[in-house]
Design a protein around this motif. Structure first.
Motif, PDB file in Angstrom:
ATOM      1  N   ASP A   1       4.575  61.927  26.414  1.00  0.00           N
ATOM      2  CA  ASP A   1       4.326  60.420  26.113  1.00  0.00           C
ATOM      3  C   ASP A   1       5.426  59.618  26.641  1.00  0.00           C
ATOM      4  O   ASP A   1       5.515  58.822  27.194  1.00  0.00           O
ATOM      5  N   PHE A   2       6.665  60.418  26.227  1.00  0.00           N
ATOM      6  CA  PHE A   2       7.974  59.961  26.681  1.00  0.00           C
ATOM      7  C   PHE A   2       8.397  59.692  28.173  1.00  0.00           C
ATOM      8  O   PHE A   2       8.657  58.863  28.654  1.00  0.00           O
ATOM      9  N   VAL A   3       7.828  60.949  28.594  1.00  0.00           N
ATOM     10  CA  VAL A   3       8.032  61.346  30.217  1.00  0.00           C
ATOM     11  C   VAL A   3       7.210  60.142  30.840  1.00  0.00           C
ATOM     12  O   VAL A   3       7.595  59.414  31.880  1.00  0.00           O
ATOM     13  N   ARG A   4       6.001  60.075  30.548  1.00  0.00           N
ATOM     14  CA  ARG A   4       4.996  59.218  31.013  1.00  0.00           C
ATOM     15  C   ARG A   4       5.784  57.808  31.307  1.00  0.00           C
ATOM     16  O   ARG A   4       5.560  57.019  32.202  1.00  0.00           O
ATOM     17  N   GLU A   5       6.093  57.294  29.926  1.00  0.00           N
ATOM     18  CA  GLU A   5       6.657  55.921  29.988  1.00  0.00           C
ATOM     19  C   GLU A   5       7.937  55.665  30.590  1.00  0.00           C
ATOM     20  O   GLU A   5       8.127  54.690  31.173  1.00  0.00           O
ATOM     21  N   PHE A   6       8.674  56.719  30.642  1.00  0.00           N
ATOM     22  CA  PHE A   6      10.087  56.604  31.556  1.00  0.00           C
ATOM     23  C   PHE A   6       9.498  56.563  32.864  1.00  0.00           C
ATOM     24  O   PHE A   6      10.270  55.847  33.561  1.00  0.00           O
ATOM     25  N   LEU A   7       8.860  57.535  33.636  1.00  0.00           N
ATOM     26  CA  LEU A   7       8.284  57.179  34.849  1.00  0.00           C
ATOM     27  C   LEU A   7       7.738  56.185  35.264  1.00  0.00           C
ATOM     28  O   LEU A   7       8.112  55.490  36.327  1.00  0.00           O
ATOM     29  N   LYS A   8       6.992  55.472  34.255  1.00  0.00           N
ATOM     30  CA  LYS A   8       6.288  54.230  34.506  1.00  0.00           C
ATOM     31  C   LYS A   8       7.276  53.218  34.701  1.00  0.00           C
ATOM     32  O   LYS A   8       7.393  52.482  35.783  1.00  0.00           O
ATOM     33  N   ARG A   9       8.235  53.086  33.932  1.00  0.00           N
ATOM     34  CA  ARG A   9       9.627  52.101  33.915  1.00  0.00           C
ATOM     35  C   ARG A   9      10.388  52.348  35.023  1.00  0.00           C
ATOM     36  O   ARG A   9      10.512  51.382  35.826  1.00  0.00           O
ATOM     37  N   CYS A  10      10.505  53.581  35.547  1.00  0.00           N
ATOM     38  CA  CYS A  10      11.144  53.860  37.019  1.00  0.00           C
ATOM     39  C   CYS A  10      10.345  53.489  38.079  1.00  0.00           C
ATOM     40  O   CYS A  10      10.908  52.544  38.956  1.00  0.00           O
TER      41      CYS A  10
ATOM     42  N   ILE B   1      26.749  71.132  21.615  1.00  0.00           N
ATOM     43  CA  ILE B   1      25.404  70.957  21.117  1.00  0.00           C
ATOM     44  C   ILE B   1      24.723  70.457  22.397  1.00  0.00           C
ATOM     45  O   ILE B   1      24.798  69.917  22.933  1.00  0.00           O
ATOM     46  N   ALA B   2      23.566  71.387  22.437  1.00  0.00           N
ATOM     47  CA  ALA B   2      22.591  71.134  23.526  1.00  0.00           C
ATOM     48  C   ALA B   2      21.616  70.237  23.378  1.00  0.00           C
ATOM     49  O   ALA B   2      21.000  70.594  22.343  1.00  0.00           O
ATOM     50  N   GLY B   3      21.512  69.287  23.705  1.00  0.00           N
ATOM     51  CA  GLY B   3      20.488  68.273  23.488  1.00  0.00           C
ATOM     52  C   GLY B   3      20.864  67.038  23.039  1.00  0.00           C
ATOM     53  O   GLY B   3      21.962  66.803  22.501  1.00  0.00           O
ATOM     54  N   LYS B   4      20.407  65.893  23.401  1.00  0.00           N
ATOM     55  CA  LYS B   4      20.697  64.663  22.971  1.00  0.00           C
ATOM     56  C   LYS B   4      19.565  63.709  22.902  1.00  0.00           C
ATOM     57  O   LYS B   4      18.665  63.735  23.766  1.00  0.00           O
ATOM     58  N   TYR B   5      19.246  62.653  21.899  1.00  0.00           N
ATOM     59  CA  TYR B   5      18.272  62.008  21.711  1.00  0.00           C
ATOM     60  C   TYR B   5      18.565  60.710  22.276  1.00  0.00           C
ATOM     61  O   TYR B   5      19.861  60.158  22.300  1.00  0.00           O
ATOM     62  N   THR B   6      17.703  60.389  23.056  1.00  0.00           N
ATOM     63  CA  THR B   6      17.955  59.154  23.919  1.00  0.00           C
ATOM     64  C   THR B   6      16.594  58.087  23.551  1.00  0.00           C
ATOM     65  O   THR B   6      15.408  58.738  23.857  1.00  0.00           O
ATOM     66  N   THR B   7      16.687  56.778  24.033  1.00  0.00           N
ATOM     67  CA  THR B   7      15.476  56.085  24.260  1.00  0.00           C
ATOM     68  C   THR B   7      15.182  55.854  25.708  1.00  0.00           C
ATOM     69  O   THR B   7      15.793  56.205  26.481  1.00  0.00           O
ATOM     70  N   ILE B   8      13.935  55.381  25.827  1.00  0.00           N
ATOM     71  CA  ILE B   8      13.591  55.221  27.414  1.00  0.00           C
ATOM     72  C   ILE B   8      14.416  53.973  27.996  1.00  0.00           C
ATOM     73  O   ILE B   8      14.830  54.353  29.187  1.00  0.00           O
ATOM     74  N   GLU B   9      14.782  53.207  27.150  1.00  0.00           N
ATOM     75  CA  GLU B   9      15.622  52.013  27.707  1.00  0.00           C
ATOM     76  C   GLU B   9      16.959  52.709  28.057  1.00  0.00           C
ATOM     77  O   GLU B   9      17.563  52.206  29.039  1.00  0.00           O
ATOM     78  N   GLU B  10      17.635  53.619  27.155  1.00  0.00           N
ATOM     79  CA  GLU B  10      18.657  53.987  27.693  1.00  0.00           C
ATOM     80  C   GLU B  10      18.760  54.901  28.780  1.00  0.00           C
ATOM     81  O   GLU B  10      19.592  54.811  29.624  1.00  0.00           O
ATOM     82  N   LEU B  11      17.752  55.922  28.824  1.00  0.00           N
ATOM     83  CA  LEU B  11      17.736  56.506  30.123  1.00  0.00           C
ATOM     84  C   LEU B  11      17.355  56.049  31.185  1.00  0.00           C
ATOM     85  O   LEU B  11      17.957  56.458  32.330  1.00  0.00           O
TER      86      LEU B  11
END
Length: 301
Positions: free
Chosen positions: A142-151, A102-112
């Motif tokens: 939206d997901f990428v923005r919050e992920f990069l902010k957390r980083c 399966i190509a693709g995996k759901y993940t939360t920002i915290e997990e990533l």
């Protein structure tokens, strides 16, 4: 918790930003570039991949498929009707020969964030960090923005690669948390761009103009995939270099020679590869194109 869908993580990369980096490949892309080496990244959702050479025709996948999407052909191989398949993954679990994935995996920002922080020591020692690509990461802005902010909140250097096909307001909000940007330009001609990617380049060129006109933007490297017979003319590379030179503020242009590494994936995901006989550009041709870029006082990134 907000969830996104990623294709995979690639650790210890040294070609997608400063230092040693962890690459996060997001699912989904609006463009359909004829040479794309990650066709499984086109759709945002999960996709079933099938490696026919590994299939022994045991039928275990047939037994577990809830949608009756799989059958065994006369040749003794499994065939999946992709219109019926919802990529539930049961056939993947049942296959004893790793013929399915399966190509693709759901993940939360915290997990990533937790996943990429495992490589913090490598970032610290090399001046590296996290690079988000795809696919097109702005399809999940939206997901990428919050992920990069957390980083950035954790003092991790951030980079992003984009094809630039996005609403400006979405791109601008994400760029707030990007330290280093790779921006792809496939062709300068609107008509040709549509022929080779499926969409016009007007929005793409408009967005890079806005980015480079703002001196507070991240460091920007323009990337051009060099595809023989499609966009590798001296005229197109010269037009691209002049366009970027006139805008100013770019760190440089990186010309990426075509390769065939993604060709086998097309069959795995039930897709057709249309550049079957294309070969990589010759070294002397790449040298000539790089010399054109340098003639505009642009660095070869």
């Amino acid at each position: 918790m907000t969830k996104g869908i990623i294709l995979n993580l690639q650790r210890f990369s040294v070609h997608d930003g400063p230092g040693i980096r962890t690459l996060v490949f997001m699912k989904g892309c609006q463009l359909r570039c004829l040479w794309c080496s990650n066709p499984e990244s086109h759709k945002v959702g999960l996709q079933l991949g099938f490696i026919e050479s590994r299939c022994v025709g045991c039928g275990k996948c047939v037994d577990v498929c809830p949608n009756k999407a799989i059958m065994i052909t006369e040749e003794g191989k499994a065939y999946t009707d992709r219109k019926l398949c919802n990529a539930c993954g049961r056939c993947v679990e049942a296959c004893l020969y790793d013929a399915r994935e399966i190509a693709g995996k759901y993940t939360t920002i915290e997990e990533l964030v937790k996943d990429v922080e495992e490589d913090r020591d490598f970032y610290s020692n090399s001046g590296g960090g996290v690079t988000v690509g795809g696919g097109e990461p702005l399809m999940q802005h939206d997901f990428v923005r919050e992920f990069l902010k957390r980083c950035q909140d954790r003092w991790l250097h951030t980079a992003m690669e984009t094809c630039g096909y996005a609403l400006w307001e979405n791109m601008e909000r994400v760029l707030e948390y990007v330290d280093y940007l790779f921006y792809d330009i496939k062709h300068m001609d609107h008509v040709v761009h549509r022929e080779i990617t499926g969409l016009s380049n007007e929005l793409i060129l408009e967005n890079i103009g806005k980015i480079l006109s703002n001196r507070s933007v991240p460091e920007v490297v323009v990337r051009v995939p060099v595809i023989p017979g499609l966009n590798d003319s001296e005229e197109n590379i010269s037009a691209t270099a002049k366009f970027i030179s006139d805008l100013g503020n770019a760190k440089g242009i990186e010309l990426l020679p075509y390769h065939r590494l993604g060709k086998s994936k097309y069959e795995q995901f039930g897709m057709k590869y249309s550049l079957e006989n294309l070969r990589a550009p010759e070294d002397d041709h790449m040298q000539k194109l790089n010399d054109i870029v340098r003639s505009f006082d642009l660095g070869i990134a």
